[in-house]
Design a protein around this motif. Sequence first.
Motif, PDB file in Angstrom:
ATOM      1  N   ALA A   1       0.839  -1.211   0.000  1.00  0.00           N
ATOM      2  CA  ALA A   1       0.000   0.000   0.000  1.00  0.00           C
ATOM      3  C   ALA A   1       0.868   1.253   0.000  1.00  0.00           C
ATOM      4  O   ALA A   1       0.513   2.261  -0.631  1.00  0.00           O
ATOM      5  N   ASP A   2       2.008   1.220   0.716  1.00  0.00           N
ATOM      6  CA  ASP A   2       2.930   2.360   0.720  1.00  0.00           C
ATOM      7  C   ASP A   2       3.463   2.629  -0.683  1.00  0.00           C
ATOM      8  O   ASP A   2       3.511   3.774  -1.143  1.00  0.00           O
ATOM      9  N   LYS A   3       3.885   1.559  -1.363  1.00  0.00           N
ATOM     10  CA  LYS A   3       4.427   1.707  -2.716  1.00  0.00           C
ATOM     11  C   LYS A   3       3.368   2.266  -3.660  1.00  0.00           C
ATOM     12  O   LYS A   3       3.647   3.151  -4.477  1.00  0.00           O
ATOM     13  N   ASP A   4       2.144   1.757  -3.541  1.00  0.00           N
ATOM     14  CA  ASP A   4       1.061   2.236  -4.392  1.00  0.00           C
ATOM     15  C   ASP A   4       0.778   3.709  -4.128  1.00  0.00           C
ATOM     16  O   ASP A   4       0.503   4.479  -5.064  1.00  0.00           O
ATOM     17  N   PHE A   5       0.868   4.111  -2.877  1.00  0.00           N
ATOM     18  CA  PHE A   5       0.630   5.508  -2.527  1.00  0.00           C
ATOM     19  C   PHE A   5       1.683   6.422  -3.148  1.00  0.00           C
ATOM     20  O   PHE A   5       1.351   7.481  -3.703  1.00  0.00           O
ATOM     21  N   VAL A   6       2.950   6.042  -3.074  1.00  0.00           N
ATOM     22  CA  VAL A   6       4.024   6.847  -3.655  1.00  0.00           C
ATOM     23  C   VAL A   6       3.804   7.004  -5.159  1.00  0.00           C
ATOM     24  O   VAL A   6       4.016   8.089  -5.732  1.00  0.00           O
ATOM     25  N   ILE A   7       3.357   5.936  -5.820  1.00  0.00           N
ATOM     26  CA  ILE A   7       3.083   6.000  -7.257  1.00  0.00           C
ATOM     27  C   ILE A   7       1.898   6.922  -7.542  1.00  0.00           C
ATOM     28  O   ILE A   7       1.912   7.718  -8.489  1.00  0.00           O
ATOM     29  N   LYS A   8       0.857   6.848  -6.708  1.00  0.00           N
ATOM     30  CA  LYS A   8      -0.321   7.692  -6.917  1.00  0.00           C
ATOM     31  C   LYS A   8      -0.007   9.176  -6.731  1.00  0.00           C
ATOM     32  O   LYS A   8      -0.547  10.031  -7.443  1.00  0.00           O
TER      33      LYS A   8
END
Length: 270
Positions: free
Chosen positions: A66-73
């Motif tokens: 979820a952290d990685k997805d947030f950084v991408i978003k």
Amino acid sequence: MTAVSPRRTLRRLAAGVATVSLALLLAPADAAHADDSIGVVPTTTAGVPLPPLDQSQKGQGEVSPADKDFVIKVRLAGLWEIMASNMAETKSDDPRIVAIARNIGKEHVALDKMDRDVAKQLGIDLPSQPNSDQQYWLSEMHNANPATFDQIYIDRLRAAHGKIFPAIATIRSSTRNDSVRKLAQASNQFVMTHMTLLEDSNIVNYGALPTAPAPAAAGKGPVPVDGQMVAAAQSNTGGLPGVSQTVVFLVLAAALVAGVFTTMRIVRSR
């Protein structure tokens, strides 16, 4: 020297205890925990607080999917909103919209740099182009004339900010990684500012915004409570589950006042 009667002594003692107890009741409950040493974080050129990020160290703490997805978003949000805001500065005939777009564009430039720094620290690959939905929104704006551009720009950005806002809150409250937490903190401040700016245009179509989902358990209160939260609350009460130490102290003070007045009545009756 004049002797002081027992009754007068008791009256003075009662008055003193009552005064102290009243002060405790009127004082803020968390005054004893106040911290005057809270620092002020740096600000961007647009004036929004931006937490410092140590570029020489990798963020401490586990990085979840979820952290990685947030950084991408965050990166995707910056890519298209910077382009959209630059477009608004040249296509809009309304000085208010131009000023809003200029501020949003500047702040996304600052946030995008922080996001890229975090991604570099944590080894996260970032996109270089907006996604298909964002490219469609940009094409809408590109094809719009000055009479329709402002409404499209304001509504698309307001809807996008409203969509990512709860995602930021989830990451801010749950991430184990220091760098991601700082990024979420900054993102939250930016998004709040941007929603306010967009709404200050007075042309947001609120009826077109998605509504909040129905609560899973209606009538259970606005804040979900789980076992971890209960355990954490109980561990901070000095062994009295659900009762704060401040409440216990105030109850004892009130009992002391009641005892003093009872003693005075007994002395008077004698």
